[in-house]
Design a protein around this motif. Sequence first.
Motif, PDB file in Angstrom:
ATOM      1  N   ASP A 205      20.510  44.945  52.981  1.00 12.83           N
ATOM      2  CA  ASP A 205      20.241  45.869  54.101  1.00 12.83           C
ATOM      3  C   ASP A 205      21.119  47.111  54.032  1.00 12.83           C
ATOM      4  N   GLY A 206      21.359  47.573  52.808  1.00 14.43           N
ATOM      5  CA  GLY A 206      22.116  48.811  52.633  1.00 14.43           C
ATOM      6  C   GLY A 206      23.630  48.630  52.580  1.00 14.43           C
ATOM      7  N   ALA A 207      24.104  47.422  52.841  1.00 11.89           N
ATOM      8  CA  ALA A 207      25.558  47.210  52.939  1.00 11.89           C
ATOM      9  C   ALA A 207      26.255  47.202  51.583  1.00 11.89           C
ATOM     10  N   GLY A 208      25.591  46.697  50.557  1.00 15.91           N
ATOM     11  CA  GLY A 208      26.258  46.472  49.275  1.00 15.91           C
ATOM     12  C   GLY A 208      26.778  45.044  49.201  1.00 15.91           C
ATOM     13  N   VAL A 209      27.249  44.657  48.005  1.00 17.59           N
ATOM     14  CA  VAL A 209      27.675  43.262  47.819  1.00 17.59           C
ATOM     15  C   VAL A 209      29.177  43.121  48.054  1.00 17.59           C
ATOM     16  N   ASP A 210      29.561  41.940  48.524  1.00 17.78           N
ATOM     17  CA  ASP A 210      30.964  41.711  48.888  1.00 17.78           C
ATOM     18  C   ASP A 210      31.852  41.424  47.677  1.00 17.78           C
ATOM     19  N   VAL A 211      31.317  40.670  46.730  1.00 15.45           N
ATOM     20  CA  VAL A 211      32.113  40.335  45.540  1.00 15.45           C
ATOM     21  C   VAL A 211      31.243  40.504  44.300  1.00 15.45           C
ATOM     22  N   ILE A 212      31.814  41.134  43.272  1.00 17.77           N
ATOM     23  CA  ILE A 212      31.130  41.267  41.974  1.00 17.77           C
ATOM     24  C   ILE A 212      32.004  40.629  40.902  1.00 17.77           C
ATOM     25  N   LEU A 213      31.407  39.771  40.057  1.00 19.84           N
ATOM     26  CA  LEU A 213      32.095  39.253  38.867  1.00 19.84           C
ATOM     27  C   LEU A 213      31.483  39.980  37.674  1.00 19.84           C
ATOM     28  N   ASP A 214      32.312  40.755  36.971  1.00 20.49           N
ATOM     29  CA  ASP A 214      31.797  41.693  35.971  1.00 20.49           C
ATOM     30  C   ASP A 214      32.294  41.365  34.572  1.00 20.49           C
ATOM     31  N   ASN A 215      31.355  41.335  33.627  1.00 18.00           N
ATOM     32  CA  ASN A 215      31.673  41.077  32.226  1.00 18.00           C
ATOM     33  C   ASN A 215      31.601  42.352  31.380  1.00 18.00           C
ATOM     34  N   MET A 216      31.222  43.488  31.979  1.00 20.75           N
ATOM     35  CA  MET A 216      30.920  44.692  31.191  1.00 20.75           C
ATOM     36  C   MET A 216      32.075  45.689  31.141  1.00 20.75           C
ATOM     37  N   GLY A 217      32.889  45.753  32.193  1.00 16.79           N
ATOM     38  CA  GLY A 217      34.039  46.663  32.171  1.00 16.79           C
ATOM     39  C   GLY A 217      33.626  48.112  32.336  1.00 16.79           C
ATOM     40  N   ALA A 218      34.057  48.965  31.399  1.00 17.84           N
ATOM     41  CA  ALA A 218      33.948  50.418  31.562  1.00 17.84           C
ATOM     42  C   ALA A 218      32.522  50.892  31.861  1.00 17.84           C
ATOM     43  N   SER A 219      31.544  50.386  31.129  1.00 21.77           N
ATOM     44  CA  SER A 219      30.189  50.940  31.272  1.00 21.77           C
ATOM     45  C   SER A 219      29.596  50.678  32.658  1.00 21.77           C
ATOM     46  N   TYR A 220      30.106  49.692  33.375  1.00 15.05           N
ATOM     47  CA  TYR A 220      29.580  49.367  34.710  1.00 15.05           C
ATOM     48  C   TYR A 220      30.547  49.760  35.831  1.00 15.05           C
ATOM     49  N   LEU A 221      31.719  50.306  35.505  1.00 19.59           N
ATOM     50  CA  LEU A 221      32.750  50.500  36.529  1.00 19.59           C
ATOM     51  C   LEU A 221      32.260  51.346  37.706  1.00 19.59           C
ATOM     52  N   GLY A 222      31.719  52.521  37.405  1.00 24.78           N
ATOM     53  CA  GLY A 222      31.267  53.411  38.478  1.00 24.78           C
ATOM     54  C   GLY A 222      30.164  52.785  39.305  1.00 24.78           C
ATOM     55  N   ARG A 223      29.176  52.193  38.632  1.00 17.54           N
ATOM     56  CA  ARG A 223      28.050  51.607  39.360  1.00 17.54           C
ATOM     57  C   ARG A 223      28.480  50.368  40.142  1.00 17.54           C
ATOM     58  N   ASN A 224      29.425  49.607  39.583  1.00 20.64           N
ATOM     59  CA  ASN A 224      29.925  48.438  40.334  1.00 20.64           C
ATOM     60  C   ASN A 224      30.592  48.877  41.636  1.00 20.64           C
ATOM     61  N   VAL A 225      31.406  49.922  41.573  1.00 18.32           N
ATOM     62  CA  VAL A 225      32.069  50.408  42.792  1.00 18.32           C
ATOM     63  C   VAL A 225      31.012  50.905  43.781  1.00 18.32           C
ATOM     64  N   SER A 226      29.970  51.584  43.275  1.00 20.63           N
ATOM     65  CA  SER A 226      28.885  52.036  44.165  1.00 20.63           C
ATOM     66  C   SER A 226      28.164  50.867  44.821  1.00 20.63           C
ATOM     67  N   ALA A 227      28.060  49.751  44.103  1.00 21.20           N
ATOM     68  CA  ALA A 227      27.314  48.594  44.635  1.00 21.20           C
ATOM     69  C   ALA A 227      28.125  47.769  45.623  1.00 21.20           C
ATOM     70  N   LEU A 228      29.452  48.021  45.711  1.00 23.96           N
ATOM     71  CA  LEU A 228      30.309  47.218  46.595  1.00 23.96           C
ATOM     72  C   LEU A 228      30.098  47.560  48.068  1.00 23.96           C
ATOM     73  N   ALA A 229      30.241  46.558  48.902  1.00 26.23           N
ATOM     74  CA  ALA A 229      30.235  46.745  50.359  1.00 26.23           C
ATOM     75  C   ALA A 229      31.609  47.217  50.823  1.00 26.23           C
ATOM     76  N   THR A 230      31.705  47.618  52.062  1.00 29.83           N
ATOM     77  CA  THR A 230      33.013  47.887  52.679  1.00 29.83           C
ATOM     78  C   THR A 230      33.883  46.634  52.532  1.00 29.83           C
ATOM     79  N   GLU A 231      35.118  46.847  52.077  1.00 28.04           N
ATOM     80  CA  GLU A 231      36.065  45.757  51.817  1.00 28.04           C
ATOM     81  C   GLU A 231      35.568  44.812  50.721  1.00 28.04           C
ATOM     82  N   GLY A 232      34.729  45.346  49.822  1.00 26.79           N
ATOM     83  CA  GLY A 232      34.240  44.550  48.695  1.00 26.79           C
ATOM     84  C   GLY A 232      35.317  44.388  47.631  1.00 26.79           C
ATOM     85  N   ARG A 233      35.116  43.374  46.768  1.00 21.11           N
ATOM     86  CA  ARG A 233      36.080  43.091  45.695  1.00 21.11           C
ATOM     87  C   ARG A 233      35.328  43.000  44.365  1.00 21.11           C
TER      88      ARG A 233
END
Length: 325
Positions: A205-233
């Motif tokens: 509903d537009g909030a973004g995700v609370d927690v992301i577990l990432d295996n990609m590192g640099a190539s996903y960094l910007g998009r991962n931060v964009s996908a995070l919710a407020t107070e996301g990790r």
Amino acid sequence: MRAVVADGAGGPEVLSVQEVPDIEPGPGEVAIEVAATAVNRADTLQRQGFYPPPPGASETIGLECSGTISALGDGVEGWAVGDEVCALLAGGGYASRVVVPAGQVLPVPAGVDLVHAAALPEVACTVWSNVFMVAGLKPEESFLVHGGAGGIGTFAIQLAHALGSQVLTTGGTADKLAFCAGLGADVTINYHDDDFVEVAKSATDGAGVDVILDNMGASYLGRNVSALATEGRLVVIGMQGGSKGELDLGKLLTKRAAVIATSLRGRPVEGKAAIVASVLEHVWPLVADGSIRPIVEQTLPLEEVRRAHELMDAGSHTGKIVLTL
Ligand SMILES: NC(=O)c1ccc[n+]([C@@H]2O[C@H](COP(=O)([O-])OP(=O)(O)OC[C@H]3O[C@@H](n4cnc5c(N)ncnc54)[C@H](OP(=O)(O)O)[C@@H]3O)[C@@H](O)[C@H]2O)c1
């Protein structure tokens, strides 16, 4: 004893099984006669010369195993010769015998055979420690794991689903994503076709995700931060897309979000023992009651270690590849 020896760094052809000198447990360690070991992506990096073992660890590849305890070092309590176990290792798993600090040993979970148990310690300890001990995922929160069909991904989907979170995952083919849905992923995203940021936003509903577990590192960094919710990790555990990226601190600050990167292998023995104890308490009951099962796509004899590494390099597997002795 037998062990996989690497003749220099390179492709799978550098690996062969050879006779090597026997090892004995030191104080606080147990010796395990190995029944099976599992292949991790890190093993292929070590083979290529990019991921040397931490100081004091075995030079032999292999981060986990299952088997039977054959000897106890001085001061070990709670284990007996003959116990069937699995273990988290800093190295040495591709061998007929390992020695490991007693705090890194786990019982084989009820209902799991010895071969499948070899596929559990590395993924269970990595996922539990990062997603729950570090990022503190709660049942009412949403969780995105990249690469849901891999060894880490298949375990992470099952664990987060079992504990009540909404689970999103990325994958490279429709077949792999269908498999992920079968494991409990609520939202599957083909990373070739779809933008995971958009899908993650619309699924929450537009909030973004609370927690992301990432295996990609640099190539996903910007998009991962964009996908995070407020107070996301965002917890980064792999660098398949490189190690140096650009981080928009303004976006992070506005969201009061966190970016964390961790490695399990290099942690001190006490740190690994604390994770293993927590896995035994919180995760093993979910394996024993069938909420989580080890996903093993293929089992090969240790002598076919080159073939196992070719399969891992090709990346077409789902779940784990196990080597048996
Ligand atoms: N830091 C730590 O302590 C720690 C511990 C264990 C593992 N790891 C890391 O965790 C990662 C997974 O390890 P593993 O043993 O589970 O390896 P694996 O089974 O080979 O899984 C790798 C995964 O990467 C996915 N992938 C490839 N390209 C992708 C992309 N562009 N977007 C999203 N996903 C993509 C693959 O998905 P498809 O197959 O669908 O293409 C596959 O599921 C590795 O990077 C490993 O080094 C770190």
